[in-house]
Design a protein around this motif. Structure first.
Motif, PDB file in Angstrom:
ATOM      1  N   MET A   1       0.853  -1.199   0.000  1.00 10.93           N
ATOM      2  CA  MET A   1       0.000   0.000   0.000  1.00 10.93           C
ATOM      3  C   MET A   1       0.879   1.236   0.000  1.00 10.93           C
ATOM      4  O   MET A   1       1.452   1.614   1.008  1.00 10.93           O
ATOM      5  CB  MET A   1      -0.868   0.012   1.260  1.00 10.93           C
ATOM      6  CG  MET A   1      -1.701   1.278   1.428  1.00 10.93           C
ATOM      7  SD  MET A   1      -2.622   1.243   2.971  1.00 10.93           S
ATOM      8  CE  MET A   1      -1.311   1.108   4.166  1.00 10.93           C
ATOM      9  N   LYS A   2       1.082   1.872  -1.140  1.00 11.49           N
ATOM     10  CA  LYS A   2       1.913   3.052  -1.246  1.00 11.49           C
ATOM     11  C   LYS A   2       1.042   4.247  -1.602  1.00 11.49           C
ATOM     12  O   LYS A   2       0.283   4.225  -2.561  1.00 11.49           O
ATOM     13  CB  LYS A   2       3.004   2.867  -2.301  1.00 11.49           C
ATOM     14  CG  LYS A   2       4.125   1.956  -1.824  1.00 11.49           C
ATOM     15  CD  LYS A   2       4.893   2.580  -0.664  1.00 11.49           C
ATOM     16  CE  LYS A   2       6.011   1.681  -0.194  1.00 11.49           C
ATOM     17  NZ  LYS A   2       6.718   2.223   0.951  1.00 11.49           N
ATOM     18  N   ARG A   3       1.174   5.307  -0.825  1.00 12.41           N
ATOM     19  CA  ARG A   3       0.357   6.500  -1.023  1.00 12.41           C
ATOM     20  C   ARG A   3       1.163   7.655  -1.574  1.00 12.41           C
ATOM     21  O   ARG A   3       0.632   8.682  -1.915  1.00 12.41           O
ATOM     22  CB  ARG A   3      -0.266   6.914   0.319  1.00 12.41           C
ATOM     23  CG  ARG A   3      -1.177   5.853   0.912  1.00 12.41           C
ATOM     24  CD  ARG A   3      -1.212   5.942   2.411  1.00 12.41           C
ATOM     25  NE  ARG A   3       0.109   5.729   2.962  1.00 12.41           N
ATOM     26  CZ  ARG A   3       0.639   4.521   3.136  1.00 12.41           C
ATOM     27  NH1 ARG A   3      -0.029   3.443   2.786  1.00 12.41           N
ATOM     28  NH2 ARG A   3       1.855   4.399   3.636  1.00 12.41           N
ATOM     29  N   ARG A   4       2.480   7.517  -1.601  1.00  8.74           N
ATOM     30  CA  ARG A   4       3.333   8.626  -2.004  1.00  8.74           C
ATOM     31  C   ARG A   4       4.217   8.180  -3.162  1.00  8.74           C
ATOM     32  O   ARG A   4       4.691   7.049  -3.172  1.00  8.74           O
ATOM     33  CB  ARG A   4       4.258   9.065  -0.854  1.00  8.74           C
ATOM     34  CG  ARG A   4       3.536   9.684   0.341  1.00  8.74           C
ATOM     35  CD  ARG A   4       2.948   8.704   1.290  1.00  8.74           C
ATOM     36  NE  ARG A   4       3.954   7.860   1.916  1.00  8.74           N
ATOM     37  CZ  ARG A   4       3.678   6.993   2.855  1.00  8.74           C
ATOM     38  NH1 ARG A   4       2.464   6.838   3.282  1.00  8.74           N
ATOM     39  NH2 ARG A   4       4.632   6.254   3.375  1.00  8.74           N
TER      40      ARG A   4
ATOM     41  N   ARG B   1      -1.044   4.646  11.551  1.00 10.09           N
ATOM     42  CA  ARG B   1      -0.470   3.356  11.184  1.00 10.09           C
ATOM     43  C   ARG B   1       0.570   2.866  12.195  1.00 10.09           C
ATOM     44  O   ARG B   1       0.832   1.664  12.293  1.00 10.09           O
ATOM     45  CB  ARG B   1       0.180   3.451   9.792  1.00 10.09           C
ATOM     46  CG  ARG B   1      -0.795   3.786   8.689  1.00 10.09           C
ATOM     47  CD  ARG B   1      -0.206   3.587   7.308  1.00 10.09           C
ATOM     48  NE  ARG B   1       0.953   4.421   7.022  1.00 10.09           N
ATOM     49  CZ  ARG B   1       0.886   5.646   6.505  1.00 10.09           C
ATOM     50  NH1 ARG B   1      -0.296   6.200   6.253  1.00 10.09           N
ATOM     51  NH2 ARG B   1       1.988   6.317   6.239  1.00 10.09           N
ATOM     52  N   MET B   2       1.139   3.816  12.956  1.00 11.03           N
ATOM     53  CA  MET B   2       2.184   3.457  13.923  1.00 11.03           C
ATOM     54  C   MET B   2       1.638   3.272  15.339  1.00 11.03           C
ATOM     55  O   MET B   2       2.413   3.086  16.279  1.00 11.03           O
ATOM     56  CB  MET B   2       3.286   4.522  13.923  1.00 11.03           C
ATOM     57  CG  MET B   2       4.007   4.676  12.585  1.00 11.03           C
ATOM     58  SD  MET B   2       4.736   3.156  11.948  1.00 11.03           S
ATOM     59  CE  MET B   2       6.086   2.896  13.115  1.00 11.03           C
ATOM     60  N   GLY B   3       0.310   3.301  15.490  1.00 14.63           N
ATOM     61  CA  GLY B   3      -0.251   2.983  16.793  1.00 14.63           C
ATOM     62  C   GLY B   3      -1.333   3.907  17.309  1.00 14.63           C
ATOM     63  O   GLY B   3      -2.039   3.563  18.260  1.00 14.63           O
TER      64      GLY B   3
ATOM     65  N   GLN C   1      -3.757   1.101   7.461  1.00 12.49           N
ATOM     66  CA  GLN C   1      -4.418   2.400   7.302  1.00 12.49           C
ATOM     67  C   GLN C   1      -5.921   2.267   7.523  1.00 12.49           C
ATOM     68  O   GLN C   1      -6.632   3.263   7.590  1.00 12.49           O
ATOM     69  CB  GLN C   1      -4.153   2.925   5.884  1.00 12.49           C
ATOM     70  CG  GLN C   1      -4.743   4.282   5.559  1.00 12.49           C
ATOM     71  CD  GLN C   1      -3.788   5.415   5.797  1.00 12.49           C
ATOM     72  OE1 GLN C   1      -2.747   5.242   6.420  1.00 12.49           O
ATOM     73  NE2 GLN C   1      -4.113   6.592   5.298  1.00 12.49           N
ATOM     74  N   SER C   2      -6.406   1.048   7.667  1.00 14.39           N
ATOM     75  CA  SER C   2      -7.836   0.793   7.767  1.00 14.39           C
ATOM     76  C   SER C   2      -8.473   1.602   8.890  1.00 14.39           C
ATOM     77  O   SER C   2      -7.978   1.616  10.019  1.00 14.39           O
ATOM     78  CB  SER C   2      -8.086  -0.702   8.010  1.00 14.39           C
ATOM     79  OG  SER C   2      -9.462  -0.969   8.173  1.00 14.39           O
ATOM     80  N   GLY C   3      -9.569   2.279   8.566  1.00 14.01           N
ATOM     81  CA  GLY C   3     -10.321   3.038   9.549  1.00 14.01           C
ATOM     82  C   GLY C   3      -9.871   4.468   9.718  1.00 14.01           C
ATOM     83  O   GLY C   3     -10.525   5.249  10.426  1.00 14.01           O
TER      84      GLY C   3
ATOM     85  N   LEU D   1      -0.477  12.717  10.618  1.00 14.29           N
ATOM     86  CA  LEU D   1      -1.581  12.052  11.306  1.00 14.29           C
ATOM     87  C   LEU D   1      -1.790  10.624  10.799  1.00 14.29           C
ATOM     88  O   LEU D   1      -1.933   9.693  11.601  1.00 14.29           O
ATOM     89  CB  LEU D   1      -2.871  12.857  11.127  1.00 14.29           C
ATOM     90  CG  LEU D   1      -2.896  14.287  11.653  1.00 14.29           C
ATOM     91  CD1 LEU D   1      -4.290  14.885  11.492  1.00 14.29           C
ATOM     92  CD2 LEU D   1      -2.448  14.356  13.106  1.00 14.29           C
ATOM     93  N   ALA D   2      -1.843  10.457   9.487  1.00 12.05           N
ATOM     94  CA  ALA D   2      -2.097   9.122   8.942  1.00 12.05           C
ATOM     95  C   ALA D   2      -0.961   8.163   9.286  1.00 12.05           C
ATOM     96  O   ALA D   2      -1.200   6.974   9.550  1.00 12.05           O
ATOM     97  CB  ALA D   2      -2.294   9.189   7.435  1.00 12.05           C
ATOM     98  N   LEU D   3       0.269   8.667   9.289  1.00  6.67           N
ATOM     99  CA  LEU D   3       1.395   7.820   9.671  1.00  6.67           C
ATOM    100  C   LEU D   3       1.303   7.456  11.151  1.00  6.67           C
ATOM    101  O   LEU D   3       1.547   6.306  11.538  1.00  6.67           O
ATOM    102  CB  LEU D   3       2.718   8.531   9.378  1.00  6.67           C
ATOM    103  CG  LEU D   3       3.990   7.770   9.758  1.00  6.67           C
ATOM    104  CD1 LEU D   3       4.048   6.406   9.071  1.00  6.67           C
ATOM    105  CD2 LEU D   3       5.229   8.594   9.422  1.00  6.67           C
ATOM    106  N   ALA D   4       0.935   8.430  11.982  1.00  9.57           N
ATOM    107  CA  ALA D   4       0.751   8.143  13.399  1.00  9.57           C
ATOM    108  C   ALA D   4      -0.317   7.069  13.603  1.00  9.57           C
ATOM    109  O   ALA D   4      -0.168   6.178  14.450  1.00  9.57           O
ATOM    110  CB  ALA D   4       0.365   9.421  14.145  1.00  9.57           C
TER     111      ALA D   4
END
Length: 225
Positions: A1-4, A145-147, A66-68, A140-143
């Motif tokens: 899943m690549k967004r960038r 995914r990181m927990g 990234q779900s949710g 935010l989206a990375l955060a």
């Protein structure tokens, strides 16, 4: 899943005059000027030492799902969490811009930004507000995914509106950065030290892990301090 895709290359293409090292202050196609000096001052040696220690203690983890994820999972956008009567966006604009003019107590209607991500000087006007955007250093989206997906709503809202994690930046590199971590996107060299110090401080404050790639990139950025 690549967004960038090709974020670093995109930044280099977007601001070639900034990165070329020209002595003059050439006018760019959109009316801005390339700055003669890189954006962002280097942090104090105590801050960089603290960042190196914190980085060595950050947990290394792989990105989760990234779900949710939705932006509103991090609460009200630009909520006045410090209760000074002004929303966080206008607080950050007033902090990061120079020659600031306001309407009333809070609303920033004009100013000048020395963009830390590109080194470019930007004229801000509220009539073209998208030219200057407020970025989350630790996205935010990375955060998520990181927990952060496991945090309660109050903690996510605090994270989403924390001044320490917010920067006024030019819209072009901000869109290229998107939700990338340091391994996939980097600011201009003159700001990499300060960027790493900010990123690490937020990761430490909220006990967020980093990927191995982001850890190594942050380590490289701190070498520029």
């Amino acid at each position: 899943m690549k967004r960038r895709t090709a974020a670093v290359a995109g930044l280099a293409l977007a601001v070639p005059l900034v990165l070329s090292g020209c002595k003059d202050d050439p006018v760019l196609s959109d009316g801005g000027t390339a700055s003669a000096a890189p954006g962002g001052s280097k942090p104090a040696s105590g801050d960089t030492g603290k960042a190196r220690k914190e980085l060595s203690q950050l947990r290394i983890a792989s990105e989760g799902s990234q779900s949710g994820y939705k932006r509103d999972k991090f609460g009200t956008r630009w909520k006045d969490t410090d209760h000074n009567g002004c929303d966080q966006r206008n607080d950050v604009l007033a902090r990061d811009l120079t020659d600031v003019e306001k309407k009333g107590k809070c609303v920033v209607v004009s100013g000048r930004l020395h963009d830390p991500y590109s080194g470019k000087n930007i004229t801000f006007s509220k009539s073209d507000a998208a030219e200057v955007q407020i970025d989350h250093v630790y996205p935010l989206a990375l955060a998520w995914r990181m927990g952060a997906s496991k945090w309660d709503e109050d903690r996510r809202e605090k994270f989403g509106n924390d001044h320490a994690n917010l920067l006024a930046v030019w819209g072009v590199p901000n869109r290229q950065k998107s939700d990338s971590g340091p391994a996939e996107w980097k600011p201009q060299k003159g700001f990499q030290c300060a960027y790493a110090v900010k990123y690490i401080a937020i990761a430490d404050k909220y006990e967020l892990p980093v990927t191995r790639g982001d850890h190594d990139a942050l380590q490289d950025f701190l070498a520029r301090c």
